[in-house]
Design a protein around this motif. Sequence first.
Motif, PDB file in Angstrom:
ATOM      1  N   LEU A  72     -10.062   3.125   2.602  1.00 26.16           N
ATOM      2  CA  LEU A  72     -11.118   4.087   2.929  1.00 26.16           C
ATOM      3  C   LEU A  72     -11.824   3.761   4.245  1.00 26.16           C
ATOM      4  O   LEU A  72     -12.589   4.578   4.740  1.00 26.16           O
TER       5      LEU A  72
ATOM      6  N   ASP B 178       0.853  -1.195   0.000  1.00 26.93           N
ATOM      7  CA  ASP B 178       0.000   0.000   0.000  1.00 26.93           C
ATOM      8  C   ASP B 178       0.879   1.231   0.000  1.00 26.93           C
ATOM      9  O   ASP B 178       1.950   1.240   0.611  1.00 26.93           O
TER      10      ASP B 178
ATOM     11  N   TRP C 100     -13.129  -1.281  -5.778  1.00 27.36           N
ATOM     12  CA  TRP C 100     -13.601  -0.111  -6.527  1.00 27.36           C
ATOM     13  C   TRP C 100     -12.837   0.121  -7.835  1.00 27.36           C
ATOM     14  O   TRP C 100     -13.381   0.668  -8.766  1.00 27.36           O
TER      15      TRP C 100
HETATM   16  C1  LIG Z   1     -16.475   9.121   2.211  1.00 22.53           C
HETATM   17  C2  LIG Z   1     -16.805   7.660   2.173  1.00 22.53           C
HETATM   18  C3  LIG Z   1     -17.541   7.096   3.212  1.00 22.53           C
HETATM   19  C4  LIG Z   1     -17.860   5.742   3.158  1.00 22.53           C
HETATM   20  N1  LIG Z   1     -18.591   5.223   4.198  1.00 22.53           N
HETATM   21  C5  LIG Z   1     -18.917   3.908   4.163  1.00 22.53           C
HETATM   22  C6  LIG Z   1     -19.682   3.346   5.222  1.00 22.53           C
HETATM   23  O1  LIG Z   1     -20.075   4.041   6.176  1.00 22.53           O
HETATM   24  N2  LIG Z   1     -19.978   2.012   5.141  1.00 22.53           N
HETATM   25  C7  LIG Z   1     -19.551   1.210   4.099  1.00 22.53           C
HETATM   26  O2  LIG Z   1     -19.816   0.008   4.079  1.00 22.53           O
HETATM   27  N3  LIG Z   1     -18.840   1.734   3.084  1.00 22.53           N
HETATM   28  C8  LIG Z   1     -18.520   3.048   3.093  1.00 22.53           C
HETATM   29  N4  LIG Z   1     -17.801   3.572   2.063  1.00 22.53           N
HETATM   30  C9  LIG Z   1     -17.407   2.686   0.937  1.00 22.53           C
HETATM   31  C10 LIG Z   1     -16.127   1.910   1.227  1.00 22.53           C
HETATM   32  O3  LIG Z   1     -15.158   2.777   1.716  1.00 22.53           O
HETATM   33  C11 LIG Z   1     -15.664   1.204  -0.055  1.00 22.53           C
HETATM   34  O4  LIG Z   1     -16.660   0.288  -0.444  1.00 22.53           O
HETATM   35  C12 LIG Z   1     -14.359   0.425   0.106  1.00 22.53           C
HETATM   36  O5  LIG Z   1     -13.404   1.147   0.859  1.00 22.53           O
HETATM   37  C13 LIG Z   1     -13.736   0.098  -1.254  1.00 22.53           C
HETATM   38  O6  LIG Z   1     -12.630  -0.727  -0.998  1.00 22.53           O
HETATM   39  P1  LIG Z   1     -11.347  -0.819  -1.906  1.00 22.53           P
HETATM   40  O7  LIG Z   1     -10.411  -1.709  -1.161  1.00 22.53           O
HETATM   41  O8  LIG Z   1     -11.724  -1.146  -3.297  1.00 22.53           O
HETATM   42  O9  LIG Z   1     -10.725   0.666  -1.978  1.00 22.53           O
HETATM   43  P2  LIG Z   1     -10.009   1.539  -0.853  1.00 22.53           P
HETATM   44  O10 LIG Z   1     -10.658   1.378   0.453  1.00 22.53           O
HETATM   45  O11 LIG Z   1      -9.902   2.900  -1.428  1.00 22.53           O
HETATM   46  O12 LIG Z   1      -8.531   0.925  -0.746  1.00 22.53           O
HETATM   47  C14 LIG Z   1      -7.594   1.109  -1.776  1.00 22.53           C
HETATM   48  C15 LIG Z   1      -6.185   1.073  -1.213  1.00 22.53           C
HETATM   49  O13 LIG Z   1      -5.261   1.110  -2.302  1.00 22.53           O
HETATM   50  C16 LIG Z   1      -4.178   1.964  -1.983  1.00 22.53           C
HETATM   51  N5  LIG Z   1      -3.573   2.469  -3.220  1.00 22.53           N
HETATM   52  C17 LIG Z   1      -4.126   3.264  -4.148  1.00 22.53           C
HETATM   53  N6  LIG Z   1      -3.251   3.526  -5.132  1.00 22.53           N
HETATM   54  C18 LIG Z   1      -2.109   2.879  -4.820  1.00 22.53           C
HETATM   55  C19 LIG Z   1      -0.829   2.763  -5.448  1.00 22.53           C
HETATM   56  N7  LIG Z   1      -0.545   3.389  -6.599  1.00 22.53           N
HETATM   57  N8  LIG Z   1       0.131   2.030  -4.851  1.00 22.53           N
HETATM   58  C20 LIG Z   1      -0.135   1.395  -3.658  1.00 22.53           C
HETATM   59  N9  LIG Z   1      -1.321   1.472  -3.032  1.00 22.53           N
HETATM   60  C21 LIG Z   1      -2.305   2.193  -3.605  1.00 22.53           C
HETATM   61  C22 LIG Z   1      -4.829   3.071  -1.165  1.00 22.53           C
HETATM   62  O14 LIG Z   1      -3.894   3.754  -0.355  1.00 22.53           O
HETATM   63  C23 LIG Z   1      -5.863   2.282  -0.346  1.00 22.53           C
HETATM   64  O15 LIG Z   1      -5.326   1.869   0.893  1.00 22.53           O
HETATM   65  C24 LIG Z   1     -17.447   4.921   2.072  1.00 22.53           C
HETATM   66  C25 LIG Z   1     -16.712   5.498   1.042  1.00 22.53           C
HETATM   67  C26 LIG Z   1     -16.399   6.842   1.084  1.00 22.53           C
HETATM   68  C27 LIG Z   1     -15.625   7.429  -0.057  1.00 22.53           C
END
Ligand SMILES: Cc1cc2nc3c(=O)[nH]c(=O)nc-3n(C[C@H](O)[C@H](O)[C@H](O)COP(=O)(O)OP(=O)(O)OC[C@H]3O[C@@H](n4cnc5c(N)ncnc54)[C@H](O)[C@@H]3O)c2cc1C
Length: 456
Positions: A45, A37, A360
Amino acid sequence: MTKLRLAIVGAGPAGIYAADILLKAERNFDVSIDLFDRLPAPYGLVRYGVAPDHPRIKGIVNALRDVLDRGDIRVFGNVNFGTDITLDDLKKHYHAVIFATGAVRDADLDIPGIDLKGSYGAAEFVSWFDGHPDVPRIWPLEAQSIAVIGNGNVALDVSRMLAKHPEDLLSTEIPENVYEGLKASPVTDVHVFGRRGPAQVKFTPLELRELGELNDVDMILYDEDFDYDEASKAAIATNKQVMVIDKVLQKWREREVGTASRRLHLHFYAKPLEVVSDDEGRVAAFRYERTKPDAEGGVVGTGEIREVPVQAIYRAVGYFGSPLEGVPFDKRHGVIPNREGMALKKGSNDVVPGVYATGWIKRGPVGLIGHTKSDAMETIKHVINGESNWWTPVDPTEQGVVDLLDERGVAYTDLDGWHSLDQHEMKLGEPHGRARIKVVPREDMVAISRGESVEA
Ligand SMILES: Cc1cc2nc3c(=O)[nH]c(=O)nc-3n(C[C@H](O)[C@H](O)[C@H](O)COP(=O)(O)OP(=O)(O)OC[C@H]3O[C@@H](n4cnc5c(N)ncnc54)[C@H](O)[C@@H]3O)c2cc1C
């Protein structure tokens, strides 16, 4: 028996669930997983998006931590894919990669004035109040009246955080600078604008209900928005979620208002037209066109233009994924083009060998944390069945990537480091009766994780 050396880029819920599912899955080969990460702390997030006054959702980190603590996944924090490590590097050391890099920036809202001083993206503000290391420590909270554009849960989070009295956030993990910033805010009115009607919002009932529970904040609704058309009435009658939302709104309409020091206004049928500037190029008003139902669940413009004076505007119109060096990217949807998580070559249906996506960045920025689990299951199925597509690394040893990062002088953090930072944050919270206080500066996060001294 083959051994799959797998890199997962992104330690948010999608990346961690993918690792967990693969490790528990039935398969005829061994697995060893390295999770990268760009941030020194995991959880994406959940740590840097979910609002601090949502402790139940923040609590999902406990389940994610259990996965990491099992000890069969190596964590490399503070490693940015694209600069610290590249696709060619991964091909040298792994058989495959899953990108789980999420969507971290704001989608655009293409209206005049959107770049004025005082106009912000929700993602930037969310990052600030959640103590993200890469945004400025000081947020300009100088506006008395604020517009928030959007009718989804992020718009609710942003407007709630803007309207809530900061003392009511003291039990949460907000960093000190965020508390101080919110304390100095002169805000009295937060106006939330949505293009469509109350029966078409994307809020979820639980999150909407919370707005009405804020201490010393009146909910202001406007009668003109509740003259429902047939499509809205049908939606309320047939869709349980819409019915509950309507109930919540109707209850608020009956409330006595006028005594609270802050107000949260919900405006429906408002299509954004322009952010109006003052003489110094600062936000002075939000101009919108009143819309009306089009009888099919959508809206059309009425030609009636309105303006609400505000000194700041936040657009909460969605998040958007970012391209990754060397990896196909669909610019229109902000995702890695894929079929069930297998990356596809640009403009074709052909699979890119060894490259997978989940969360996402695979599906776009919609859906809750739980949805990333089903996402990961689908992707992992193809990883397991796709052995013929894997890369043939020249150095698949576990030491290979460590040597590479060391040679490059990358100050990576590991799982023990995360435990140290985690405990440090909890200790910071203890004297104040709070679960934790987040460490914000990246250099401090890294130093604490690596057992180095923190500069005063
Ligand atoms: C403001 C907000 C509030 C939310 N509230 C809720 C809630 O109350 N309840 C709920 O169920 N869901 C909620 N969500 C939705 C939830 O956050 C997402 O469904 C979930 O986090 C998506 O997971 P992900 O792992 O795909 O992405 P992310 O959680 O974004 O994780 C992606 C990771 O990849 C890393 N990354 C990115 N680019 C690079 C790179 N180039 N090199 C290395 N690492 C990298 C980032 O640092 C991050 O740690 C919310 C979303 C937002 C935006």
